[in-house]
Scaffold this motif. Structure first.
Motif, mmCIF file in Angstrom:
data_model
loop_
_atom_site.group_PDB
_atom_site.id
_atom_site.type_symbol
_atom_site.label_atom_id
_atom_site.label_comp_id
_atom_site.label_asym_id
_atom_site.label_seq_id
_atom_site.Cartn_x
_atom_site.Cartn_y
_atom_site.Cartn_z
ATOM 1 N N GLY A 199 0.769 -1.138 0.090
ATOM 2 C CA GLY A 199 -0.141 0.181 -0.087
ATOM 3 C C GLY A 199 0.770 1.304 0.085
ATOM 4 O O GLY A 199 0.362 2.424 -0.258
ATOM 5 N N SER A 200 1.959 1.288 0.364
ATOM 6 C CA SER A 200 2.914 2.328 0.513
ATOM 7 C C SER A 200 3.728 2.772 -0.677
ATOM 8 O O SER A 200 3.811 3.629 -1.316
ATOM 9 C CB SER A 200 3.911 2.308 1.760
ATOM 10 O OG SER A 200 4.762 0.852 1.632
ATOM 11 N N VAL A 201 4.195 1.591 -1.149
ATOM 12 C CA VAL A 201 5.240 1.843 -2.592
ATOM 13 C C VAL A 201 4.539 1.261 -3.880
ATOM 14 O O VAL A 201 4.354 1.853 -4.666
ATOM 15 C CB VAL A 201 6.429 0.939 -2.099
ATOM 16 C CG1 VAL A 201 7.363 1.216 -3.449
ATOM 17 C CG2 VAL A 201 7.387 1.692 -1.138
ATOM 18 N N VAL A 202 4.086 -0.003 -3.759
ATOM 19 C CA VAL A 202 3.841 -0.659 -5.137
ATOM 20 C C VAL A 202 2.459 -0.149 -5.473
ATOM 21 O O VAL A 202 2.434 -0.018 -6.715
ATOM 22 C CB VAL A 202 3.840 -2.325 -4.920
ATOM 23 C CG1 VAL A 202 3.601 -2.960 -5.812
ATOM 24 C CG2 VAL A 202 5.176 -2.502 -4.151
ATOM 25 N N PHE A 203 1.456 -0.137 -4.855
ATOM 26 C CA PHE A 203 -0.066 0.240 -5.216
ATOM 27 C C PHE A 203 -0.691 1.389 -4.258
ATOM 28 O O PHE A 203 -1.419 0.921 -3.644
ATOM 29 C CB PHE A 203 -0.816 -1.112 -5.116
ATOM 30 C CG PHE A 203 -0.485 -2.183 -5.908
ATOM 31 C CD1 PHE A 203 -0.318 -2.074 -7.388
ATOM 32 C CD2 PHE A 203 0.107 -3.231 -5.440
ATOM 33 C CE1 PHE A 203 0.197 -3.228 -8.270
ATOM 34 C CE2 PHE A 203 0.753 -4.528 -6.278
ATOM 35 C CZ PHE A 203 0.608 -4.273 -7.677
ATOM 36 N N PRO A 204 0.194 2.508 -4.336
ATOM 37 C CA PRO A 204 -0.356 3.688 -3.365
ATOM 38 C C PRO A 204 -1.872 4.006 -3.756
ATOM 39 O O PRO A 204 -2.415 4.270 -2.795
ATOM 40 C CB PRO A 204 0.432 4.691 -3.605
ATOM 41 C CG PRO A 204 1.314 4.625 -4.964
ATOM 42 C CD PRO A 204 1.234 2.968 -5.140
ATOM 43 N N ASP A 205 -2.258 3.776 -4.947
ATOM 44 C CA ASP A 205 -3.778 4.045 -5.456
ATOM 45 C C ASP A 205 -4.647 2.893 -5.054
ATOM 46 O O ASP A 205 -5.760 2.982 -5.752
ATOM 47 C CB ASP A 205 -3.785 4.439 -6.909
ATOM 48 C CG ASP A 205 -2.447 5.715 -7.005
ATOM 49 O OD1 ASP A 205 -2.451 6.467 -6.040
ATOM 50 O OD2 ASP A 205 -2.282 5.799 -7.877
#
Length: 266
Positions: free
Chosen positions: A173-179
């Motif tokens: 959730g922080s880097v790979v798929f923030p959206d």
């Protein structure tokens, strides 16, 4: 219902698909909103992050099954990389050769397996990636910046092929798929995580030294949280769930309820 029960299946496989589809729609309830968000084409990414031993993998896998989504265990990818280092006798301080070997290995998943099995050099690695020698080095291996860049790229590529995904790890959730549409952060006290791990080992007929497991978990947290690249953090906008006093079943129910509530929001 969406699919009449009179569909004449061409094969057992199709019958199963039809049955699964009907069951899925039934389980989603017939509200139009639920149908919109979880319609079988609609992309949705749900991230689950958290420290070692919070039950993320089991929770993610069952949540994905309940929602009819695919499941991505990103930790398995870093474990595969650690195993490559062991098998090819590459020192984990030798970043360049290690990243090159991992790139050649073409780490991917066999999606016909449940849970999907991780492959390297075309070979299914199975439980080998869960052995203590791999666990001992996976956090430092996962801290290699070039390796993380490669994995992040791979994970986004997987999501482009599997756009309806529950993905779990340390930096989803922080880097790979923030959206991501819905983000979760699962936590539990180190003591409770050591207790669970010991219970797991005992159930598998292995010896479990709880004080040692506790020390390892505390060290693993420190290592995961302090690395410069893709450290373990609670992602912005994540729903934090402390699972210390919860059964895994209750955690899955809770996440499912929150995803469905989120799905009904405009």
């Amino acid at each position: 219902g969406i699919m009449p029960d009179t569909v004449q299946p061409d094969s057992v496989l199709e019958l199963d698909n039809a049955r699964v589809t009907r069951a899925l729609f039934r389980s989603l309830g017939n509200s139009p909103q639920a149908f919109n968000v979880f319609s079988l084409e609609q992309p949705i990414i749900i991230t689950i992050d958290g420290p070692a031993g919070t039950g993320k993998s089991s929770v993610a896998r069952h949540l994905a099954a309940r929602l009819g989504l695919d499941f991505l265990d990103t930790g398995a990818m870093y474990r595969a990389a650690a195993l490559i280092a062991i098998r090819q006798r590459i020192a984990i301080t030798d970043h360049e050769p290690l990243v090159a070997a991992v790139e050649r290995a073409d780490i991917r998943f066999d999606w016909s397996m449940d849970p999907p099995g991780v492959l390297a050099f075309g070979e299914t690695l199975g439980d080998r990636i869960r052995k203590p020698d791999v666990t001992a080095i996976v956090s430092p291996v996962a801290g290699i910046p070039g390796l993380r860049r490669l994995m992040v790229q791979r994970q986004r590529h997987i999501a482009s092929l599997h756009p309806r995904l529950v993905t779990e790890g340390r930096d989803q959730g922080s880097v790979v798929f923030p959206d991501a549409k819905v983000k979760f952060y699962l936590d539990a006290t180190p003591e409770e995580r050591a207790r669970r791990r010991a219970a797991q080992l005992s159930a598998a007929g292995m010896s479990a030294d709880e004080p040692r497991l506790l020390r390892e978990i505390i060290e693993r947290d420190r290592s995961d949280m302090s690395r410069a690249d893709g450290p373990l953090v609670c992602p912005e906008g994540a729903v934090v769930i402390d699972t210390s006093a919860m059964t895994i079943e209750r955690v899955i129910d809770e996440l499912e309820a929150r995803v469905r509530a989120k799905a009904r929001e405009p």
